[in-house]
Write a protein that holds these residues in place. Structure first.
Motif, short mmCIF file in Angstrom:
data_model
loop_
_atom_site.label_atom_id
_atom_site.label_comp_id
_atom_site.label_asym_id
_atom_site.label_seq_id
_atom_site.Cartn_x
_atom_site.Cartn_y
_atom_site.Cartn_z
N LYS A 23 0.83 -1.20 0.00
CA LYS A 23 0.00 0.00 0.00
C LYS A 23 0.87 1.25 0.00
CE LYS A 23 -4.35 -1.59 1.96
NZ LYS A 23 -5.33 -1.43 3.04
N GLN A 24 1.94 1.24 0.81
CA GLN A 24 2.84 2.39 0.87
C GLN A 24 3.57 2.59 -0.46
OE1 GLN A 24 6.05 2.05 3.69
NE2 GLN A 24 6.21 4.26 3.94
N ALA B 194 1.08 3.84 -3.12
CA ALA B 194 0.73 5.25 -2.92
C ALA B 194 1.83 6.16 -3.44
CB ALA B 194 0.48 5.52 -1.44
N LYS B 195 3.07 5.76 -3.25
CA LYS B 195 4.21 6.54 -3.72
C LYS B 195 4.20 6.66 -5.25
CE LYS B 195 8.14 5.53 -1.85
NZ LYS B 195 9.43 4.89 -1.53
N HIS B 196 3.70 5.63 -5.93
CA HIS B 196 3.67 5.62 -7.39
C HIS B 196 2.28 5.90 -7.96
CE1 HIS B 196 7.79 4.24 -7.57
NE2 HIS B 196 7.50 3.37 -6.63
N HIS B 197 1.35 6.34 -7.08
CA HIS B 197 0.00 6.70 -7.49
C HIS B 197 -0.69 5.58 -8.27
CE1 HIS B 197 1.06 10.69 -6.18
NE2 HIS B 197 2.12 10.67 -6.98
N MET B 198 -0.69 4.40 -7.67
CA MET B 198 -1.35 3.26 -8.30
C MET B 198 -2.03 2.42 -7.23
SD MET B 198 2.08 1.04 -9.28
CE MET B 198 1.20 -0.23 -10.13
N GLN B 199 -2.81 1.45 -7.65
CA GLN B 199 -3.49 0.56 -6.71
C GLN B 199 -2.52 -0.51 -6.23
OE1 GLN B 199 -6.67 -0.95 -9.10
NE2 GLN B 199 -7.97 0.83 -8.74
N TYR B 200 -2.61 -0.84 -4.95
CA TYR B 200 -1.68 -1.83 -4.42
C TYR B 200 -1.93 -3.22 -4.99
CZ TYR B 200 -5.04 -3.77 -1.02
OH TYR B 200 -6.11 -4.39 -0.43
#
Length: 78
Positions: free
Chosen positions: A50-51, A54-60
C-alpha cells in the motif's frame, strides 16, 4: 448562445495530416485473462505494498499483480 457563427469559404491556412495513433479495438482488449482469487497476506506485506503503491499513485493490488507476473515471466525464462 445567441450569437450565430458566420462561416466563409476562406482558406484555413497551413495544415498537415496526422497519422492515426489510437490503438485498434483489439489492442484495447485485456492482454491477459484474469482469474479472481482470495488470498491472505500478512499485515506487514499489505502495508508495504500500500505504501509503495501510494508513492507511485497506483493501486496496491495492481502492484502485487505486476510483481507476480514479473516473477512468473522470469521463472519461465530460466
Amino acid at each position: 448562445m445567441t450569437k450565430k457563427i458566420q462561416y466563409s469559404d476562406e482558406p484555413i491556412g497551413d495544415f498537415r495530416i496526422v497519422a492515426d495513433f489510437l490503438p485498434s479495438p483489439d489492442e484495447l482488449a485485456l492482454r491477459n485473462e484474469s482469474t479472481k482469487i482470495t488470498i491472505s497476506l500478512s499485515s506487514e506485506s499489505v502495508a508495504f505494498f500500500k505504501q509503495a503503491a501510494a508513492k507511485h499513485h497506483m493501486q496496491y493490488q495492481k502492484l502485487i499483480r505486476q510483481l507476480l507476473d514479473d516473477y512468473v515471466t522470469h521463472q519461465k525464462n530460466h
